[in-house]
Design a protein around this motif. Structure first.
Motif, short mmCIF file in Angstrom:
data_model
loop_
_atom_site.label_atom_id
_atom_site.label_comp_id
_atom_site.label_asym_id
_atom_site.label_seq_id
_atom_site.Cartn_x
_atom_site.Cartn_y
_atom_site.Cartn_z
N ALA A 122 25.18 -33.35 27.15
CA ALA A 122 24.01 -33.58 26.29
C ALA A 122 24.41 -34.37 25.05
CB ALA A 122 23.39 -32.24 25.89
N ARG A 123 25.54 -34.03 24.45
CA ARG A 123 26.00 -34.75 23.26
C ARG A 123 26.38 -36.19 23.62
NH1 ARG A 123 29.83 -31.08 21.33
NH2 ARG A 123 31.45 -32.17 22.46
N TYR A 124 27.03 -36.36 24.78
CA TYR A 124 27.38 -37.71 25.24
C TYR A 124 26.12 -38.55 25.44
CZ TYR A 124 28.55 -41.43 28.49
OH TYR A 124 28.65 -42.64 29.10
N ALA A 125 25.13 -37.97 26.12
CA ALA A 125 23.89 -38.70 26.41
C ALA A 125 23.18 -39.08 25.12
CB ALA A 125 22.98 -37.86 27.29
N SER A 126 23.12 -38.16 24.18
CA SER A 126 22.45 -38.42 22.92
C SER A 126 23.14 -39.55 22.16
CB SER A 126 22.44 -37.15 22.08
OG SER A 126 21.86 -37.39 20.84
N GLN A 127 24.45 -39.49 22.09
CA GLN A 127 25.20 -40.51 21.36
C GLN A 127 25.11 -41.87 22.05
OE1 GLN A 127 29.53 -40.13 21.11
NE2 GLN A 127 29.30 -40.36 18.90
N ARG A 128 25.26 -41.87 23.37
CA ARG A 128 25.22 -43.12 24.12
C ARG A 128 23.84 -43.78 24.02
NH1 ARG A 128 28.79 -46.79 26.08
NH2 ARG A 128 28.00 -47.72 27.97
N ALA A 129 22.80 -42.98 24.14
CA ALA A 129 21.44 -43.52 24.05
C ALA A 129 21.16 -44.05 22.65
CB ALA A 129 20.42 -42.45 24.44
N ALA A 130 21.63 -43.37 21.64
CA ALA A 130 21.39 -43.81 20.26
C ALA A 130 22.05 -45.16 20.00
CB ALA A 130 21.91 -42.77 19.27
N VAL A 131 23.23 -45.35 20.53
CA VAL A 131 23.97 -46.60 20.31
C VAL A 131 23.32 -47.75 21.08
CG1 VAL A 131 26.16 -47.76 20.79
CG2 VAL A 131 26.15 -45.50 19.77
N ARG A 132 22.93 -47.51 22.33
CA ARG A 132 22.44 -48.59 23.18
C ARG A 132 20.94 -48.81 23.08
NH1 ARG A 132 26.00 -51.43 26.19
NH2 ARG A 132 24.74 -51.35 28.06
N SER A 133 20.20 -47.91 22.44
CA SER A 133 18.74 -48.03 22.42
C SER A 133 18.25 -49.23 21.60
CB SER A 133 18.10 -46.75 21.89
OG SER A 133 18.42 -46.57 20.53
N ALA A 134 19.06 -49.74 20.72
CA ALA A 134 18.64 -50.90 19.93
C ALA A 134 18.56 -52.16 20.79
CB ALA A 134 19.61 -51.13 18.77
N ARG A 135 19.20 -52.15 21.96
CA ARG A 135 19.22 -53.35 22.80
C ARG A 135 18.54 -53.17 24.15
NH1 ARG A 135 24.81 -55.13 23.93
NH2 ARG A 135 23.78 -57.01 24.58
N PHE A 136 18.35 -51.91 24.57
CA PHE A 136 17.86 -51.68 25.93
C PHE A 136 16.70 -50.72 25.97
CE2 PHE A 136 22.38 -52.78 26.37
CZ PHE A 136 22.26 -53.90 27.17
N GLY A 137 15.92 -50.81 27.05
CA GLY A 137 14.77 -49.95 27.25
C GLY A 137 15.15 -48.64 27.93
N ASN A 138 14.17 -47.76 28.05
CA ASN A 138 14.43 -46.43 28.59
C ASN A 138 14.90 -46.46 30.04
OD1 ASN A 138 13.74 -45.37 26.15
ND2 ASN A 138 11.75 -44.58 26.79
N ALA A 139 14.36 -47.36 30.85
CA ALA A 139 14.75 -47.41 32.26
C ALA A 139 16.24 -47.76 32.40
CB ALA A 139 13.90 -48.42 33.02
N LEU A 157 16.70 -39.63 25.60
CA LEU A 157 15.76 -40.74 25.49
C LEU A 157 14.60 -40.39 24.55
CD1 LEU A 157 15.68 -42.01 29.16
CD2 LEU A 157 16.81 -43.06 27.20
N ALA A 158 14.25 -39.11 24.49
CA ALA A 158 13.18 -38.69 23.57
C ALA A 158 13.60 -38.88 22.12
CB ALA A 158 12.82 -37.24 23.83
N GLU A 159 14.90 -38.81 21.85
CA GLU A 159 15.41 -38.99 20.49
C GLU A 159 15.47 -40.45 20.06
OE1 GLU A 159 19.26 -37.23 20.43
OE2 GLU A 159 18.52 -35.22 20.86
N CYS A 160 15.36 -41.37 21.02
CA CYS A 160 15.53 -42.80 20.72
C CYS A 160 14.37 -43.43 19.97
CB CYS A 160 15.76 -43.58 22.02
SG CYS A 160 17.36 -43.25 22.75
N GLY A 161 13.24 -42.81 19.98
CA GLY A 161 12.11 -43.38 19.27
C GLY A 161 11.18 -44.15 20.18
N ASP A 162 10.27 -44.87 19.57
CA ASP A 162 9.22 -45.59 20.27
C ASP A 162 9.79 -46.79 21.03
OD1 ASP A 162 6.67 -46.36 21.08
OD2 ASP A 162 6.37 -47.57 19.27
N GLU A 163 9.53 -46.82 22.34
CA GLU A 163 10.05 -47.91 23.16
C GLU A 163 9.35 -49.24 22.84
OE1 GLU A 163 11.35 -48.76 27.74
OE2 GLU A 163 9.49 -47.67 27.43
#
Length: 160
Positions: free
Chosen positions: A69-86, A106-112
């Motif tokens: 869960a911590r890995y997913a949260s950190q990875r998504a936070a870093v990559r969400s500025a460049r990529f979409g949820n899919a 993905l819910a923590e990443c904000g508005d897609e």
């Protein structure tokens, strides 16, 4: 006065192969978060048996040093500025993260739509002038993992 140099001492040898494997795992985790599957893949060649590796991974999870869960949260936070949820969901699945942990990250990443707008603005900056240009911009955003509905909202100018 010249500085005195201390003699180099040899590195202490690990007591057992299990502690050597644990040290290797801790070194990897000190650099960045890893998913359980990713860490298992990296340590598999150094483990004496699959049982030893499984016991180590269970111990690390119990000690909260390893967390999908911590890995997913950190990875998504870093990559969400460049990529979409899919795309983020696909990358997390590929690294062995479960669907529940991926959905929470993905819910923590904000508005897609807002993230899609930022990526589009940085790359293009202007609405397409013809169908060919529109198709090119849509392909780019789809490759980045943004949903078709999100892309339609972007081109329609919806702020919702």
């Amino acid at each position: 006065m010249p500085r005195r140099r201390l003699p180099l001492l040899p590195r202490p040898m690990p007591e057992s192969p299990a502690s050597d494997l644990r040290l290797r795992a801790l070194r990897l985790l000190a650099r960045r978060e890893h998913s359980r599957a990713e860490l298992a893949r990296k340590l598999a060649t150094h483990a004496e048996s699959a049982e030893q590796l499984e016991m180590l991974l269970n111990a690390l999870q119990t000690e909260r040093l390893l967390s999908d869960a911590r890995y997913a949260s950190q990875r998504a936070a870093v990559r969400s500025a460049r990529f979409g949820n899919a795309r983020l969901r696909q990358e997390l699945r590929a690294s062995g993260v479960g669907d529940d942990e991926a959905a929470a990250a993905l819910a923590e990443c904000g508005d897609e739509i807002a993230r899609c707008r930022q990526v589009w603005q940085k790359k293009f900056g202007a609405l397409p002038v013809n169908a060919e240009d529109r198709a090119r911009q849509q392909r780019f955003l789809q490759y980045r993992g943004f949903a078709s509905e999100t892309i339609r909202h972007l081109f329609a100018g919806d702020d919702e």
